[in-house]
Design a protein around this motif. Structure first.
Motif, PDB file in Angstrom:
ATOM      1  N   THR A  82      -9.315 -15.688  36.439  1.00  0.00           N
ATOM      2  CA  THR A  82      -8.307 -16.260  35.531  1.00  0.00           C
ATOM      3  C   THR A  82      -6.918 -16.158  36.148  1.00  0.00           C
ATOM      4  OG1 THR A  82      -9.650 -15.741  33.594  1.00  0.00           O
ATOM      5  CG2 THR A  82      -7.292 -16.096  33.224  1.00  0.00           C
ATOM      6  N   GLU A  83      -6.599 -15.015  36.751  1.00  0.00           N
ATOM      7  CA  GLU A  83      -5.303 -14.853  37.421  1.00  0.00           C
ATOM      8  C   GLU A  83      -5.164 -15.831  38.575  1.00  0.00           C
ATOM      9  OE1 GLU A  83      -5.237 -10.731  38.545  1.00  0.00           O
ATOM     10  OE2 GLU A  83      -4.754 -10.063  36.500  1.00  0.00           O
ATOM     11  N   GLU A  85      -6.658 -18.786  38.815  1.00  0.00           N
ATOM     12  CA  GLU A  85      -6.465 -20.123  38.249  1.00  0.00           C
ATOM     13  C   GLU A  85      -5.062 -20.287  37.651  1.00  0.00           C
ATOM     14  OE1 GLU A  85      -9.978 -20.088  35.846  1.00  0.00           O
ATOM     15  OE2 GLU A  85     -11.182 -21.019  37.430  1.00  0.00           O
ATOM     16  N   ASP A  86      -4.524 -19.231  37.063  1.00  0.00           N
ATOM     17  CA  ASP A  86      -3.137 -19.271  36.578  1.00  0.00           C
ATOM     18  C   ASP A  86      -2.167 -19.466  37.737  1.00  0.00           C
ATOM     19  OD1 ASP A  86      -4.029 -18.904  33.994  1.00  0.00           O
ATOM     20  OD2 ASP A  86      -3.496 -16.761  33.915  1.00  0.00           O
ATOM     21  N   ASN A  89      -2.219 -23.043  38.720  1.00  0.00           N
ATOM     22  CA  ASN A  89      -1.442 -23.858  37.783  1.00  0.00           C
ATOM     23  C   ASN A  89       0.056 -23.735  38.053  1.00  0.00           C
ATOM     24  OD1 ASN A  89      -3.729 -24.815  36.474  1.00  0.00           O
ATOM     25  ND2 ASN A  89      -3.718 -23.180  34.963  1.00  0.00           N
ATOM     26  N   ASN A  90       0.517 -22.518  38.336  1.00  0.00           N
ATOM     27  CA  ASN A  90       1.933 -22.316  38.665  1.00  0.00           C
ATOM     28  C   ASN A  90       2.297 -23.046  39.949  1.00  0.00           C
ATOM     29  OD1 ASN A  90       2.434 -20.725  36.434  1.00  0.00           O
ATOM     30  ND2 ASN A  90       2.054 -18.812  37.520  1.00  0.00           N
TER      31      ASN A  90
END
Length: 168
Positions: A82-83, A85-86, A89-90
């Motif tokens: 999740t980190e 993928e975040d 996104n950033n």
């Protein structure tokens, strides 16, 4: 020349000087603002590139190394993914900011980095799904693809950094 005409010409010259004097600092401030916006966009993008590389390395190393797999649990791995993928996104969001600032050569490199990172995140997610489903080590071809992607991101970052420094 009579005094009336001299007064009108004097007023005209004064007005032009005042307008020119106001225009030049405003133009200079505008250039400085654009330069600062570009600098900020570049710095944030480079930082986000570092973040995605770090997150990719962390997640993929855990999935592709038998010793690391023994200490990971599903919750820890899902959090790492999740980190990652975040971070992607950033990176993508800040690449969009660079597309507004330009120039084209830098935009092409940021797009390349974002595309490679997206692919690496996809392979890492695929590796995790494979591990969860079958409990197997990640196949070498997927692991190699992830690590090759990391190398390509770092190479592209080394290419783009000097260009960005020249532009700010």
């Amino acid at each position: 020349m009579d005094q009336g005409l001299a007064a009108v010409l004097g007023a005209l010259v004064g007005a032009l000087a005042t307008a020119g004097g106001a225009y030049l600092p405003a133009r200079s401030a505008e250039r400085l603002h654009k330069r600062q916006a570009r600098r900020d966009a570049y710095m944030v993008f480079l930082h986000e590139t570092e973040m995605i590389c770090s997150r990719l390395w962390h997640a993929s190393n855990a999935l592709c190394d038998e010793e690391n797999q023994a200490t990971w649990d599903a919750v820890k791995a899902d959090r790492a993914l999740t980190e990652m993928e975040d971070a992607l996104n950033n990176l993508d969001r800040h690449a969009a900011g660079i597309s507004l600032e330009g120039p084209e050569s830098v935009i092409e490199e940021t797009d390349k980095i974002t595309l490679i990172a997206t692919s690496a995140v996809g392979f890492t997610r695929l590796a995790w799904n494979e591990y969860k489903a079958h409990g197997n080590l990640v196949p070498d071809d997927i692991a190699n693809e992830i690590f090759r992607s990391l190398s390509e991101i770092n190479a592209a970052k080394r290419t783009i950094s000097p260009r960005m420094r020249k532009l700010v």
